[in-house]
Motif scaffolding. Structure first.
Motif, PDB file in Angstrom:
ATOM      1  N   GLY A1375      41.926  37.824  24.268  1.00  0.00           N
ATOM      2  CA  GLY A1375      41.339  38.167  22.972  1.00  0.00           C
ATOM      3  C   GLY A1375      40.682  37.001  22.271  1.00  0.00           C
ATOM      4  N   ALA A1376      40.764  35.792  22.867  1.00  0.00           N
ATOM      5  CA  ALA A1376      40.088  34.647  22.235  1.00  0.00           C
ATOM      6  C   ALA A1376      38.585  34.904  22.258  1.00  0.00           C
ATOM      7  CB  ALA A1376      40.414  33.372  23.006  1.00  0.00           C
ATOM      8  N   PRO A1377      37.843  34.375  21.256  1.00  0.00           N
ATOM      9  CA  PRO A1377      36.385  34.590  21.291  1.00  0.00           C
ATOM     10  C   PRO A1377      35.812  33.938  22.536  1.00  0.00           C
ATOM     11  CG  PRO A1377      36.998  33.004  19.581  1.00  0.00           C
ATOM     12  CD  PRO A1377      38.270  33.590  20.099  1.00  0.00           C
ATOM     13  N   GLN A1378      34.767  34.569  23.091  1.00  0.00           N
ATOM     14  CA  GLN A1378      34.093  34.040  24.275  1.00  0.00           C
ATOM     15  C   GLN A1378      35.044  33.893  25.465  1.00  0.00           C
ATOM     16  OE1 GLN A1378      30.717  32.182  24.666  1.00  0.00           O
ATOM     17  NE2 GLN A1378      30.032  33.468  23.020  1.00  0.00           N
ATOM     18  N   SER A1379      36.050  34.789  25.553  1.00  0.00           N
ATOM     19  CA  SER A1379      36.950  34.686  26.711  1.00  0.00           C
ATOM     20  C   SER A1379      36.530  35.701  27.764  1.00  0.00           C
ATOM     21  CB  SER A1379      38.394  34.948  26.290  1.00  0.00           C
ATOM     22  OG  SER A1379      38.499  36.260  25.780  1.00  0.00           O
ATOM     23  N   LEU A1380      36.807  35.347  28.997  1.00  0.00           N
ATOM     24  CA  LEU A1380      36.396  36.199  30.117  1.00  0.00           C
ATOM     25  C   LEU A1380      37.633  36.468  30.960  1.00  0.00           C
ATOM     26  CD1 LEU A1380      34.119  37.276  32.096  1.00  0.00           C
ATOM     27  CD2 LEU A1380      34.265  35.052  33.167  1.00  0.00           C
ATOM     28  N   PRO A1381      38.014  37.731  31.142  1.00  0.00           N
ATOM     29  CA  PRO A1381      39.178  37.994  31.991  1.00  0.00           C
ATOM     30  C   PRO A1381      38.799  37.902  33.471  1.00  0.00           C
ATOM     31  CG  PRO A1381      38.338  40.041  31.072  1.00  0.00           C
ATOM     32  CD  PRO A1381      37.447  38.942  30.578  1.00  0.00           C
ATOM     33  N   LEU A1382      39.612  37.218  34.253  1.00  0.00           N
ATOM     34  CA  LEU A1382      39.384  37.140  35.703  1.00  0.00           C
ATOM     35  C   LEU A1382      40.669  37.576  36.377  1.00  0.00           C
ATOM     36  CD1 LEU A1382      37.644  33.663  36.108  1.00  0.00           C
ATOM     37  CD2 LEU A1382      36.582  35.896  36.299  1.00  0.00           C
ATOM     38  N   VAL A1383      40.525  38.332  37.452  1.00  0.00           N
ATOM     39  CA  VAL A1383      41.729  38.756  38.168  1.00  0.00           C
ATOM     40  C   VAL A1383      41.691  38.126  39.555  1.00  0.00           C
ATOM     41  CG1 VAL A1383      40.703  40.887  39.036  1.00  0.00           C
ATOM     42  CG2 VAL A1383      43.165  40.752  38.757  1.00  0.00           C
ATOM     43  N   GLU A1384      42.876  37.829  40.045  1.00  0.00           N
ATOM     44  CA  GLU A1384      43.002  37.218  41.368  1.00  0.00           C
ATOM     45  C   GLU A1384      42.378  38.143  42.412  1.00  0.00           C
ATOM     46  OE1 GLU A1384      46.812  36.182  44.229  1.00  0.00           O
ATOM     47  OE2 GLU A1384      47.138  36.808  42.155  1.00  0.00           O
ATOM     48  N   SER A1385      41.748  37.538  43.429  1.00  0.00           N
ATOM     49  CA  SER A1385      41.015  38.362  44.406  1.00  0.00           C
ATOM     50  C   SER A1385      41.903  38.874  45.535  1.00  0.00           C
ATOM     51  CB  SER A1385      39.879  37.549  45.006  1.00  0.00           C
ATOM     52  OG  SER A1385      38.950  37.259  44.017  1.00  0.00           O
ATOM     53  N   GLY A1386      43.175  39.034  45.314  1.00  0.00           N
ATOM     54  CA  GLY A1386      44.056  39.504  46.397  1.00  0.00           C
ATOM     55  C   GLY A1386      44.790  38.324  47.009  1.00  0.00           C
ATOM     56  N   THR A1387      45.840  38.626  47.765  1.00  0.00           N
ATOM     57  CA  THR A1387      46.642  37.559  48.379  1.00  0.00           C
ATOM     58  C   THR A1387      45.878  36.975  49.564  1.00  0.00           C
ATOM     59  OG1 THR A1387      48.500  38.966  47.826  1.00  0.00           O
ATOM     60  CG2 THR A1387      48.965  37.080  49.235  1.00  0.00           C
ATOM     61  N   ILE A1388      46.007  35.673  49.750  1.00  0.00           N
ATOM     62  CA  ILE A1388      45.302  35.024  50.866  1.00  0.00           C
ATOM     63  C   ILE A1388      45.927  35.499  52.184  1.00  0.00           C
ATOM     64  CG2 ILE A1388      44.834  32.786  51.918  1.00  0.00           C
ATOM     65  CD1 ILE A1388      44.678  31.681  49.046  1.00  0.00           C
ATOM     66  N   LEU A1389      45.056  35.804  53.142  1.00  0.00           N
ATOM     67  CA  LEU A1389      45.534  36.385  54.411  1.00  0.00           C
ATOM     68  C   LEU A1389      46.332  35.362  55.225  1.00  0.00           C
ATOM     69  CD1 LEU A1389      42.404  38.408  55.529  1.00  0.00           C
ATOM     70  CD2 LEU A1389      44.685  39.343  55.291  1.00  0.00           C
ATOM     71  N   PRO A1390      47.239  35.837  56.053  1.00  0.00           N
ATOM     72  CA  PRO A1390      47.977  34.931  56.930  1.00  0.00           C
ATOM     73  C   PRO A1390      47.007  34.102  57.780  1.00  0.00           C
ATOM     74  CG  PRO A1390      48.962  37.108  56.985  1.00  0.00           C
ATOM     75  CD  PRO A1390      47.718  37.212  56.160  1.00  0.00           C
ATOM     76  N   GLY A1391      47.332  32.830  57.934  1.00  0.00           N
ATOM     77  CA  GLY A1391      46.501  31.956  58.767  1.00  0.00           C
ATOM     78  C   GLY A1391      45.313  31.368  58.038  1.00  0.00           C
ATOM     79  N   VAL A1392      45.092  31.732  56.756  1.00  0.00           N
ATOM     80  CA  VAL A1392      43.920  31.245  56.030  1.00  0.00           C
ATOM     81  C   VAL A1392      44.340  30.149  55.057  1.00  0.00           C
ATOM     82  CG1 VAL A1392      42.092  31.874  54.410  1.00  0.00           C
ATOM     83  CG2 VAL A1392      42.787  33.477  56.187  1.00  0.00           C
ATOM     84  N   ARG A1393      43.566  29.062  55.035  1.00  0.00           N
ATOM     85  CA  ARG A1393      43.783  28.005  54.029  1.00  0.00           C
ATOM     86  C   ARG A1393      42.512  27.875  53.205  1.00  0.00           C
ATOM     87  NH1 ARG A1393      44.825  22.674  57.095  1.00  0.00           N
ATOM     88  NH2 ARG A1393      44.686  21.782  54.993  1.00  0.00           N
ATOM     89  N   VAL A1394      42.655  27.750  51.872  1.00  0.00           N
ATOM     90  CA  VAL A1394      41.463  27.504  51.059  1.00  0.00           C
ATOM     91  C   VAL A1394      41.687  26.246  50.244  1.00  0.00           C
ATOM     92  CG1 VAL A1394      40.789  29.923  50.845  1.00  0.00           C
ATOM     93  CG2 VAL A1394      42.237  28.910  49.117  1.00  0.00           C
ATOM     94  N   ILE A1395      40.582  25.587  49.929  1.00  0.00           N
ATOM     95  CA  ILE A1395      40.650  24.404  49.066  1.00  0.00           C
ATOM     96  C   ILE A1395      39.437  24.467  48.148  1.00  0.00           C
ATOM     97  CG2 ILE A1395      39.382  22.922  50.703  1.00  0.00           C
ATOM     98  CD1 ILE A1395      41.337  20.659  49.789  1.00  0.00           C
ATOM     99  N   ILE A1396      39.593  23.956  46.938  1.00  0.00           N
ATOM    100  CA  ILE A1396      38.475  23.974  45.979  1.00  0.00           C
ATOM    101  C   ILE A1396      37.831  22.585  45.989  1.00  0.00           C
ATOM    102  CG2 ILE A1396      37.787  24.405  43.590  1.00  0.00           C
ATOM    103  CD1 ILE A1396      38.982  26.840  44.962  1.00  0.00           C
ATOM    104  N   VAL A1397      36.499  22.589  46.188  1.00  0.00           N
ATOM    105  CA  VAL A1397      35.800  21.328  46.424  1.00  0.00           C
ATOM    106  C   VAL A1397      34.629  21.203  45.457  1.00  0.00           C
ATOM    107  CG1 VAL A1397      34.473  20.058  48.163  1.00  0.00           C
ATOM    108  CG2 VAL A1397      36.443  21.427  48.846  1.00  0.00           C
ATOM    109  N   ASN A1398      34.375  19.988  45.030  1.00  0.00           N
ATOM    110  CA  ASN A1398      33.184  19.762  44.207  1.00  0.00           C
ATOM    111  C   ASN A1398      31.965  19.860  45.116  1.00  0.00           C
ATOM    112  OD1 ASN A1398      30.949  18.420  43.062  1.00  0.00           O
ATOM    113  ND2 ASN A1398      32.313  17.375  41.631  1.00  0.00           N
TER     114      ASN A1398
END
Length: 1595
Positions: A1375-1398
């Protein structure tokens, strides 16, 4: 006025006068367009022959002349003529046109405006004209022959198209241009004001003689005369509007069949290599000469011009974009005078025979002068209807008073008590009844509240009148019998309950219903005291209607002060044209007149409309001494004065101009005097005055002494006024305002000037402020509203140090002005007309006057213009709305709008935000026919104004934008210190699914190394187990496949492939099948034969031209050796229709697999290792890129195994799939997963849903399905189509409580709003709120996340949109002004690794930081399938390494931005759960003003802007933001959307929209996954293939 090919200035005087008469008749509607042309041609005929040999003048001059069309001086010979026409107008001011609202007429100002425009003309303004579909022209019959907007063809094109037509004689040219449509192409006339063009023959488009004006088309009719069809053929690329170009779904197909569309020129195998920006410059394969690109180029050129207010350096904080208020300019004029001293009026004379109360005066005259006339009322023709004598007035008022107090209720109860409020509802044409009612109330000591007669439920401002009645506690309304009959009724005959009104009891006051009082009854007449006598209504700027209460003593004192100031004598005659219910009409015409036994002649508004001279005639006939009028009445009388030779105004000693406080009244007064001085009018009798409902009469000019010099005028600088100071204007005549005084302060009053905002500080002598008055003769409160009252009626002015100047309270008058020499009062505007823009004050009336001075005759209907301001992005923005004449051409209107922009910019130095023209007579009206401003503003903000032309100029007037962001050096770089898995003090943002682990049975692993082996093994061990069931639209299983059936069908296909020569092992084979089991069999057949399958969506038979090229392109790019397909599709591929679109002679081998012989292949191929390619996955990305990726056998097995673990799939399970089976996870689930895991898949082709919406949900319920997979398009279909039918579904027994997981398969940010509304809608059918979740995949890895049966529920977070634009994640509260709701995209599948990179530095980022999602997993794709073999791209996207941290692991770049957040939940292994949030595709983001925007966020705002907006899409072209919105309502709503879309994007995203395109539903292309193809839309737009309803180019 040399536009006609005849130099009008050279014509004899009488001919010019005849022409002027004609113009006037036309503008006032006394003559038809056709009649006008005939008469005009006749008058000009003798002079035309002389000009035959002259070439027609330059195109931009072709404007239909209007009486006041002294256009800006043009180069060449026309100059002298336009100036002479201007002189002529000054000589004969009464000949000005009747379409102008003369309250604002001023010759000086008109000249100033024209001069300002002339200056602009030299600068060559080229504004792109909006593009409009023909059917969107609702307003005018003349449109039939206006040539279409063929502008924007480049100059040389325009010339060539014109020179092809046969040369015409100027005769035909003159006739056609007489029709009000300009003959030139609009490129030459509107886009370039004053560019000199080569003299050209006019376009052949206007050769046809204009047809008689036909009735305007209804909004949706697309019928056009043949002339238009031809013109269209020239102006449009695709006149048929039928099937679109190859890459766009045609209109006919609407949005039904989804199409995957690559753009015309695709860079194959290249997904994100090139930055899109470099391609934009070359217009992405779009021919740049297209009409749209030319217009955009014009828009860019316009925007490149320097803005007027220089942008100062803005302060930008890293956390917040702070909008800078522009710093004050040091050169701003400041007030320099001394502090003002309050001005005192002369003392109120003490006269011995003043009555003690106003009612006492009536008693006296009723008794002593009973026969003396009090009031004469006129009928509609202007003849006297009846005269009410003082005796009658007295006796009827007494009867009414008696009836009110004693006869309303049953015998003993008294309904009205003294002090109660009563509404008076009387029409303007019945003053007699009103007088009786008003005085009856005074005698009964009840408080009258006069209001307007409500005409309909939808009256402008009617609910606000309800607020007034409520705040005054009114329960009873008095009216006349006739008026009561005319009120709107319900079907049962009761009076309608008006919107917002309290319940009223209606009482009829005609004499026959009144009771004569008994002999002994006398009304009680106390001496005037401070009790309320009456309440006068007043509407504020916001539209609220409040009641100003006037006490008995104030009423009496006011009458005394007016009698003294106006020197009223007993028995005089007064003609009143004003509304007698309030203001001057009431004070002079009803109250003061009775005080002095004056005979009032009341002239109703309706009579004035029919016979504008009626009031002058009444003055003449009755030898009236005083007349009470407004500027409008002066002007109307001048207009009509030629009909009356014999009128004399010599008897007038006082002509009171009620709106003399309007600064524009001076020219009306002068012009009137000019005309009527010959009729005996003396200059000194004109008495302007200033009034307001709160302070009542503020000042009035006393009648002068004959021969005395007339008061001086003030010529003020507009710039000074905007800064609130008085500067006499000497240099710049263009921006001057001439004002006349309104006389002296009223007798017995004290006045001073205070600052209009903030504490009431006294102004300096050269400062403009609000006039405040202290007097016994003023209002004393807003009835029933104590809070507001204090600020207005109890003001104590303070001096510069803030100390009060005395004890006595003043009343704010709402008038802005100053005290001039000799204590004369000057008024320059009203508080409610004040527009505060960037700290400067502008007066709405001044802006109206400027707009009217820009040749309004051709465009504005009756001078009806509304000006107001709306608050957008932290400042007021000025909006001008005008009514457009029915016969105004598109081009005239656009020309007028662009010139108003320039005029207001030059004269007032302020930018307009929006200019709108609406059809004539459509703006909400006040009871007397003016424009109801607050309702107009409300309609504008709600998008219900329905303009027929609009021009937005946000680029010019929004100057408080935050500074564009400069890229900051990145916080986490190679120099950051890493400690374990911490980077820059934060946990590294990475997450992993659980371990794939080894499946217990080694035998199974060996069997499952290749899917082909798995299928063979199942066919042996469990031959009759059904793997696939295909349903049709009725929900009937039309085809099933058991393990052994599938195996045998695949063998047949493999045999057919192996037999054919030319198809070798390892070659690519295209599978072209509708969704079904044939496709699955063909896939395994290919694997059995050692070929590599490529699944392709078949072309749409009804729309081959749009869909077949994509098929062809995939076949070419994949170098397929053969096509496997069905018999029906084989015919289509070889048909004549297909030949029209592609070269059908070069298809590879086509094998029809419908009736193959039962053969087995000699051997079933087994790949030498699992790294070999199993199949190619081709798909068109949302940015229009066609990419194919290679999927190895190992990846297939790993992916199937991962899905099996996540969703707990095994042979006894059933799942339902409603997805397209051609690429991505949809293909995997449809074709591969069942063969691997052995579960049964119920297949529903998504297309079947369009004919049977309940198919999917019905199947889930019927088969008691636990797991189902669908796409967003399927979910949307069900939400929109079945949302309202849940009860019907329930009745049919649909029960979804069995569904445990419903996964939406997508490659985008989860659409929270859609999944949420789906869950909510079908909750009633038993669907669990936790069941719906999303999956996420990309090109490099088809399935990264998938919400399976295990793992915690998806979590939702709220992020700050502003930070997201800066590539940061800031978590905020819901409810904060200019807020955007985001929902998780599902559980990461077995055997998958993700990393966030610049994405720039390629270094890992910390938890909750935004970056690119990189993925490592055994089922990553191996690389792009390209015909160029771009290894560097391969390495970059599929085998890339981090720049520091863990430089060993190979990652694939998904191209999506997202972040990982550690949540409080625990996963199956007991650790804290890391959630992956996808924000959007990097390819799609828009880089604007140094910030990164995700189109979906802007689109969400746009879709919320108006209920008629369905889907919307945004993209950029060069650096302009283009918004395309689909219109679900009627086409007349189209232009309403433009300001709303611009507002919402500016407010919520701090971006200025460059182009707004309104299109039909279904135009925005959407691919099979339900994703918008924005790049594609962009290409179609630039190639002019959208057939938009309206395109607005924002300035």
């Amino acid at each position: 006025m040399a536009e006609r090919g005849v130099d009008v200035s050279a014509l004899p005087q009488e001919i010019r006068e005849q022409l002027a008469e004609l113009d006037l008749e036309l503008s006032e509607g006394d003559i038809t367009q056709k009649g006008y042309e005939k008469k005009r041609a006749k008058v000009l005929a003798p002079y035309l022959t002389q000009t035959q040999n002259l070439a027609p003048p330059p195109a931009y001059d072709a404007q239909s002349p209007g009486p006041s069309s002294a256009s800006a001086p043009e180069p060449g010979p026309s100059n002298s003529s336009s100036s002479s026409s201007r002189h002529r107008r000054t000589r004969r001011p009464h000949r000005s046109s009747g379409t102008r609202d003369e309250r604002y007429r001023s010759d000086i100002h008109t000249e100033a405006v024209q001069a300002a425009l002339a200056k602009h003309k030299e600068e060559k303004m080229a504004l792109p004209m909006p593009t409009k579909r023909r059917s969107a022209y609702v307003q005018s019959p003349v449109d039939n022959c206006t040539p279409p907007d063929s502008s924007s063809s480049s100059d040389d094109e325009a010339v060539s198209s014109e020179s092809t037509g046969p040369q015409q004689s100027p005769d035909t040219w003159i006739n056609s241009s007489l029709h009000g449509s300009s003959t030139s192409s609009s490129a030459s006339s509107t886009l370039s004001h004053g560019e000199s063009r080569p003299t050209q023959a006019p376009q052949p488009q206007s050769q046809q003689a204009p047809p008689p004006a036909a009735p305007a088309h209804p909004p949706h009719s697309h019928s056009q005369p043949s002339a238009l069809a031809e013109a269209f053929a020239q102006a449009r690329i695709d006149p048929a509007g039928g099937v679109g170009p190859p890459d766009v779904p045609s209109q006919a197909q609407a949005r039904g069949s989804r199409v995957d569309l690559p753009p015309n020129a695709v860079v194959r195998g290249m997904s994100r290599g090139q930055s899109r920006s470099s391609m934009m410059e070359t217009a992405d394969g779009v021919p740049v000469s297209s009409r749209v690109s030319t217009k955009i180029q014009q828009l860019l050129n316009t925007l490149k011009r320097p803005k007027r207010p220089p942008l100062s350096e803005f302060f930008t904080d890293d956390q917040e974009e702070i909008v800078e208020v522009p710093q004050a300019d040091p050169n701003t004029p400041k007030p320099e005078g001394r502090q003002i001293i309050p001005v005192k009026g002369e003392p109120l004379g003490v006269v011995s025979n003043w009555p003690p109360a106003l009612q006492a005066a009536l008693t006296r005259w009723g008794a002593t002068q009973g026969k003396s006339p009090a009031l004469t009322a006129l009928d509609i023709t202007g003849k006297p209807l009846y005269t009410l004598t003082y005796g009658k007035l007295w006796s009827r008022s007494v009867k009414l008073a008696y009836t009110l107090l004693n006869k309303l209720g049953t015998k003993n109860e008294q309904i009205l008590k003294p002090g109660d409020r009563v509404a008076l509802v009387y029409p303007n044409s019945d003053p007699g009844m009103f007088w009786v009612a008003f005085y009856g109330c005074l005698l009964a000591e009840v408080i009258p509240v006069p209001i307007e007669v409500p005409l309909s439920r939808k009256d402008a401002g009617s609910s606000q009148v309800g607020f007034l009645l409520g705040s005054c506690g009114v329960g009873l309304a008095l009216t006349s019998e006739i008026c009561l009959k005319g009120l709107p009724k319900t079907p049962t005959g009761e009076i309608l309950q008006f919107k917002g009104w309290p319940r009223l009891k209606w009482v009829v006051t005609d004499s026959k219903y009144l009771t004569k009082p008994s002999k002994d009854w006398q009304p009680h007449i106390p001496t005037a005291n401070t009790d309320t006598a009456y309440i006068e209504y007043k509407a504020s700027k916001e539209g609220t209607v409040m009641g100003v209460a006037v006490s008995k003593v104030a009423m009496l004192t006011h009458c005394q002060a007016l009698s003294q100031a106006c020197n009223y004598c007993e028995g005089e005659t007064l003609v009143n044209v004003l509304d007698f219910k309030k203001d001057m009409g009431l004070w002079h015409g009803v109250l003061t007149s009775v005080m002095n036994r004056i005979h009032t002649i009341s002239v109703p508004y309706a009579v004035m409309k029919a016979c504008p001279l009626s009031w002058v005639q009444r003055v003449h006939i009755h030898k009236a001494r005083v007349a009470l009028v407004k500027c409008r009445d002066l002007h109307w009388a001048m207009m009509a004065h030629r009909d009356q030779r014999e009128t004399s105004l010599a008897s007038l000693r006082m002509l009171i101009v009620a709106d003399g406080a309007n600064p524009w009244s001076v020219s009306s007064c002068d012009a009137f005097l000019n005309v009527f001085q010959a009729h005996g009018l003396k200059p000194e009798v004109i008495c302007p005055c200033a009034t307001s409902p709160e302070a009542m009469t503020v000042a009035i000019r006393r009648p002068g002494v004959p021969g005395a010099p007339l008061p001086a005028r003030a010529i003020l600088s507009m710039t000074g006024l905007s800064h609130g100071v008085i500067r006499v204007n000497t240099e710049d005549k263009n921006s001057a305002l001439t004002v006349q005084d309104v006389g002296h302060v009223m007798p017995g009053a004290l006045m001073c000037i205070v600052k209009p905002d903030g504490p009431p500080m006294l102004c300096k002598t050269d400062e403009i402020g609000e006039i405040v008055v202290n007097s016994r003769a003023g209002g004393n409160m807003y009835y029933g509203l104590h809070g507001v009252t204090k600020n207005t009626f109890e003001v104590i002015p303070v001096n510069a140090s803030g100390t009060p100047i005395g004890e006595i309270p003043f009343v704010r008058s709402g008038l802005l002005g100053f005290v001039g020499p000799g204590s004369l009062i000057f008024v320059v505007g009203k508080n409610e007309g004040l527009l505060m823009v960037s700290g400067r004050r502008h007066n709405a009336d001044d802006l109206v006057a400027t707009a009217l001075a820009v040749e309004p005759v051709k465009t504005v209907y009756r001078g009806r213009i509304a000006v107001f301001s709306v608050t957008v992005f932290y400042d007021e923005r000025i909006v001008i709305v005008a009514e457009q004449r029915p016969d105004a051409s598109e081009e005239d209107s656009f020309q007028w709008m662009s010139r108003v922009l320039q005029a207001i910019d030059s004269i007032h130095q302020v930018g307009l935000y929006c200019l709108a023209l609406v059809p004539a007579n459509t703006l909400p009206k006040t009871p007397l026919g003016g424009i109801h401003i607050s309702d107009t503003k409300q309609l504008f903000l709600e998008g219900a104004l329905h303009p027929c032309n609009i021009l937005m100029c946000p680029h010019t007037c929004v100057t408080n934008m935050p500074k564009p962001r400069q890229k900051q050096p990145v916080g986490v770089g190679p120099a950051s210190i890493m400690v374990g898995n911490l980077v820059a003090g934060k946990r590294i943002a990475q997450a992993a699914g659980r371990d794939l682990g080894l499946i217990e049975d080694q035998d199974l692993v060996r069997k499952h190394q290749f899917l082909t082996e798995a299928l063979q093994w199942r066919a042996q061990t469990d031959p009759d187990h059904t793997l696939f069931v295909l349903l049709n639209a009725k929900g009937v299983a039309v085809c099933t496949a058991t393990c052994v059936q599938l195996h045998k069908r695949s063998e047949k296909i493999a045999a057919a492939l192996m037999e054919r020569s030319g198809i070798n092992i390892g070659e690519n084979v295209v599978l072209l099948y509708p969704p079904g089991i044939d496709l699955i069999a063909a896939f395994y057949g290919c694997l059995y034969a050692g070929c590599i399958p490529v699944t392709v969506r078949p072309p749409h038979p009804q729309n081959l031209s749009a869909t077949l090229p994509t098929v062809r392109m995939i076949i070419d790019v994949s170098k397929a050796a053969c096509i496997l397909t069905t018999q029906v599709l084989t015919k289509i591929l070889r048909s004549k229709e297909a030949a029209a679109t592609v070269n059908i002679k070069t298809w590879p081998i086509i094998i029809d697999t419908d009736d193959l012989p039962r053969k087995r292949p000699p051997t079933i191929y087994k790949p030498p290792n699992a790294e070999m390619i199993a199949y190619l996955d081709f798909s068109v990305s949302t940015t229009g890129m066609l990419t194919g990726v290679k999927i190895s056998h190992a990846a297939v097995s790993a992916l199937c195994r991962s899905i099996k673990l996540q969703c707990e799939l095994y042979s006894s399970r059933q799942i339902t799939i409603c997805l397209d089976p051609y690429c991505g996870l949809g293909f995997v689930l449809w074709c591969l997963a069942s063969v691997y895991s052995g579960h049964q898949s119920i297949l529903i082709p998504p297309l079947e849903l369009e004919s049977s919406l309940t198919l999917w949900l019905g199947t889930l319920s019927q088969y008691r399905i636990r797991d189902t997979f669908c796409s967003y398009s399927v979910m949307e279909l069900c939400t929109k189509g079945l949302g309202g039918q849940t009860d019907m579904l329930k009745a049919r027994g649909v029960n979804l409580s069995c569904v445990r997981s419903c996964v939406v398969v997508a490659e985008e940010r989860p659409r929270l709003a859609l999944t949420h509304s789906f869950s909510k809608l079908f909750k009633d059918l038993g669907l669990s709120m936790r069941a719906v979740s999303t999956a996420f995949g990309s090109r490099v890895n088809l399935a990264i996340c998938l919400q399976g049966t295990t793992g915690p529920d998806p979590s939702t977070v709220y992020v700050d949109l502003k930070s997201l634009r800066h590539d940061r994640v800031r978590l905020v509260e819901r409810g904060a002004p200019q807020s955007l709701p985001l929902v998780e995209s599902g559980t990461i599948l077995p055997g998958v690794r993700v990393i966030i990179v610049n994405p720039e530095t390629r270094g890992p980022l910390g938890d909750s930081h935004l970056g690119e999602i990189w993925v490592n997993s055994p089922h990553n794709a191996t690389g792009y399938y390209t015909i160029y073999g771009e290894e560097n791209l391969q390495a970059d996207h599929f085998n890339t390494k981090l720049s520091f941290g863990d430089p060993q692991t190979l990652w694939a770049r998904t191209g999506y931005l997202g972040f990982v957040k550690r949540t409080e939940l625990t996963d199956s292994s007991g650790d804290r759960h890391d959630a992956l949030f996808v924000v959007g595709s990097l390819d799609e983001t828009l880089e604007l003003r140094g910030l990164r925007y995700h189109p979906i966020d802007i689109e969400t705002s746009v879709s919320r802007a108006h209920r008629s907006i369905g889907e919307s899409a945004v993209f950029t072209w060069t650096n302009l933001l283009v918004v395309v919105a689909e219109l679900c309502g009627s086409e007349q709503d189209a232009l309403d959307l433009v300001p709303l879309v611009t507002n919402v994007v500016l407010e919520e995203h701090h971006l200025i929209v460059g182009v707004v395109v309104i299109v039909d539903p279904g135009v925005i292309p959407i691919n099979s996954r339900g994703e918008k193809q924005r790049m594609h839309l962009r290409d179609s737009f630039l190639a002019d293939q959208l057939d938009p309803i309206y395109v607005a180019y924002n300035m």
